[in-house]
Design a protein around this motif. Sequence first.
Motif, mmCIF file in Angstrom:
data_model
loop_
_atom_site.group_PDB
_atom_site.id
_atom_site.type_symbol
_atom_site.label_atom_id
_atom_site.label_comp_id
_atom_site.label_asym_id
_atom_site.label_seq_id
_atom_site.Cartn_x
_atom_site.Cartn_y
_atom_site.Cartn_z
ATOM 1 N N ARG A 1 84.856 41.750 -46.010
ATOM 2 C CA ARG A 1 83.951 42.867 -46.224
ATOM 3 C C ARG A 1 83.824 43.208 -47.704
ATOM 4 N NH1 ARG A 1 85.848 47.591 -43.068
ATOM 5 N NH2 ARG A 1 84.583 46.736 -41.368
ATOM 6 N N ALA A 2 84.925 43.222 -48.434
ATOM 7 C CA ALA A 2 84.877 43.586 -49.855
ATOM 8 C C ALA A 2 83.915 42.683 -50.612
ATOM 9 C CB ALA A 2 86.276 43.512 -50.467
ATOM 10 N N ASN A 3 83.888 41.401 -50.254
ATOM 11 C CA ASN A 3 82.987 40.471 -50.930
ATOM 12 C C ASN A 3 81.533 40.695 -50.514
ATOM 13 O OD1 ASN A 3 85.189 39.332 -52.198
ATOM 14 N ND2 ASN A 3 85.416 37.695 -50.694
ATOM 15 N N ARG A 4 81.313 41.066 -49.271
ATOM 16 C CA ARG A 4 79.949 41.378 -48.844
ATOM 17 C C ARG A 4 79.419 42.596 -49.592
ATOM 18 N NH1 ARG A 4 82.239 40.021 -43.668
ATOM 19 N NH2 ARG A 4 82.429 42.218 -43.042
ATOM 20 N N ILE A 5 80.293 43.570 -49.788
ATOM 21 C CA ILE A 5 79.892 44.760 -50.536
ATOM 22 C C ILE A 5 79.553 44.396 -51.974
ATOM 23 C CG2 ILE A 5 80.711 46.965 -51.459
ATOM 24 C CD1 ILE A 5 82.417 47.218 -48.888
ATOM 25 N N THR A 6 80.415 43.614 -52.619
ATOM 26 C CA THR A 6 80.169 43.211 -54.008
ATOM 27 C C THR A 6 78.849 42.460 -54.137
ATOM 28 O OG1 THR A 6 82.532 43.090 -54.501
ATOM 29 C CG2 THR A 6 81.070 41.840 -55.931
ATOM 30 N N ALA A 7 78.593 41.562 -53.189
ATOM 31 C CA ALA A 7 77.355 40.792 -53.250
ATOM 32 C C ALA A 7 76.145 41.701 -53.082
ATOM 33 C CB ALA A 7 77.357 39.698 -52.182
ATOM 34 N N SER A 8 76.178 42.609 -52.100
ATOM 35 C CA SER A 8 75.038 43.504 -51.885
ATOM 36 C C SER A 8 74.796 44.403 -53.094
ATOM 37 C CB SER A 8 75.268 44.367 -50.636
ATOM 38 O OG SER A 8 74.979 43.641 -49.461
ATOM 39 N N GLU A 9 75.861 44.898 -53.697
ATOM 40 C CA GLU A 9 75.707 45.705 -54.905
ATOM 41 C C GLU A 9 75.071 44.883 -56.014
ATOM 42 O OE1 GLU A 9 79.714 46.924 -55.540
ATOM 43 O OE2 GLU A 9 79.497 48.792 -54.411
#
Length: 668
Positions: free
Chosen positions: A632-640
């Motif tokens: 999840r942390a990586n999905r958040i970073t990518a979306s940001e």
Amino acid sequence: MALLLAGAGAACTTQTPAEKVNEAAITSPQEDIDQEIADAPAPVDTVEQYPAALFHETTGYSLGSSAGYVFSADDEAILASTDGTGIFNAVTLDEAGTVTPLTHSDDHAVYAQSFFPADDRVLVTSDSGGDEIYHVYVRETDGTLTDLTPGEEVRASFIGWRDDGEVFYVATNERDPQTNDLYAYSTADYSREMVFENDGKEIADVSPDGRWLALTKERTNADSNIYLVDFLSDDPAPELITEHEGDIAYGVYDFTADSETLIYATNEFGEFNQAWTYNLASGQENVLIEADWDVSFVFDSPTGRYLVSAINADAVTELTITDVETGKAVELKNIPDGEVGQVRFSRDESEIAFGVNTDTSPFNLYWADLETGEASKLTNALPDAIDEDDLVTAEIVRYESFDGLEIPGVFYMPHQASAENPVPALVWVHGGPGGQSTKGYSAIIQHLVNHGYAVLAANNRGSSGYGKTFYHMDDRNHGEKDLQDIVWARKYLEGVEGINPDEIGIIGGSYGGFMVAAALAFEPEAFDVGIDIFGVTNWVRTLQSIPPWWGAFRDALYDEMGDPETDLERLKRISPLFHAENIVKPMLVIQGANDPRVLKVESDELVEAARENGATVEYVVFPDEGHGFQKRANRITASEAFVSFLDTYLKGEPKQEQAMTGDGPAGE
């Protein structure tokens, strides 16, 4: 063939066997399209904008394998996988929705497969950091994990159970990295024996009684066969049961519960996959389901009382549960208007677990009584802090491409868009080749739309779901005619009221990432920005470095894309890396360091070449991901990163500094 599917947690994509549509079936008068947009809800003055973290606080759920026992032995709990902790782990849920964790991994995703037949042991699978080298484990009742398929390069998968519960089946490539042999494991002590030594075919299914093995083999990307092995015969060798001439695609759906019939897919009789039956004793064949769209899947309940089937109807999955005794469809009550999937039956077949997915809410799990159809919701995947009314329901639209071919798409228009307040737009390109963008929740897309970006998920020629003619229109033509379909998606968006015609970008993952890079390299003025998510840049190297476990598909993939030994010139011609000097528009590249399908060097070289040309390039690498996002942390970073990049280079707003968690050149 969709072998490079986008796994970005992004657009909902599907793949089925070789399938397609006639052109008449995908045409829609332009006035109808205009009316769809005109009938959309009126723009609103204010929409609350939510951070990427909140969209990705949506909790992912998935039920255990359809080939396993998802209900516990006492029918009091169901088996599922969820990323509630930030990464997928195995859990159980009771009828009240209470979650009990079974695994506690914080670095490698763990996916639930099956309960054991008579106790609470559980089969799970897990890889290492997204490398796709999956192992099969037993989760013992005391919580310990036993690796049933050890070996650094061994890749394994759970196949199913024999109906007496004494044996389960696992496929592994330990003998030959390029193919999977079938092993029968003892439920009691995990001892095993190889029951089928494979010669390069794909293991499809084992009959419930353990007598029959179904195999498939792709000869080309338009032509495939089914083989049967009878383990009780004197010579248990694969027997071809689909002898034919010409290009016909066959695939396996399921064996019936009584082990007397194979249900299979064929597109022999038209544009779409139909479901047919093959009697294992007599060889007699009969049509089971035919429709104006592809039959996506068909399977029996464990006793055969119910038949579950689904149609891929214009990017929407329409599922039916038929009571075979009455011939009537089960009506599920108290569920939202969306796509029903992952139907799993209780041991006594009085209840089912399933999930429902909508455009504005992620996949939620439900528990239902089959006699009454009354369903209860077990999960709340969308955070309470998000008002579902702020999210957008997609419309199915069509637009005309350069040669007059109608291209279907899934269109998301921000609530705040209007003629007085035009918004920027993105063309979303799915993975594949041969994937399909469908309706359904996407945290990445909804985050983009919530922040004022319209999204058109285009199903360019070569996409699944619209008939075999449409599917094969891009064969040996990738990055050419299919790219023009994407370029003409911009032309369509330029004419939509509420879209700023001067602010249109392109985004895609995997094969879609290739299309992003191809658009920037071969049509350098077509889009204003591009976001390439682990996209292929050098087809020569990608096809030469196919993971060994793709051995059964290599010939079909070469047939579709080209053989690097004999088609080198064309593959170089369509590879963006060799034409990076043309890239002039801003580009964001996302890459997983452990990606076995699109090697990190592909993105490294494209970024370097584009920068040497003077292009603005941002690059984010995730050291703990493969071909997609498991954390999840990586999905958040990518979306940001997506929104920050688009705000800066598409909207032209001042750049907002933000920390990147990638490795190496991340955030540069």
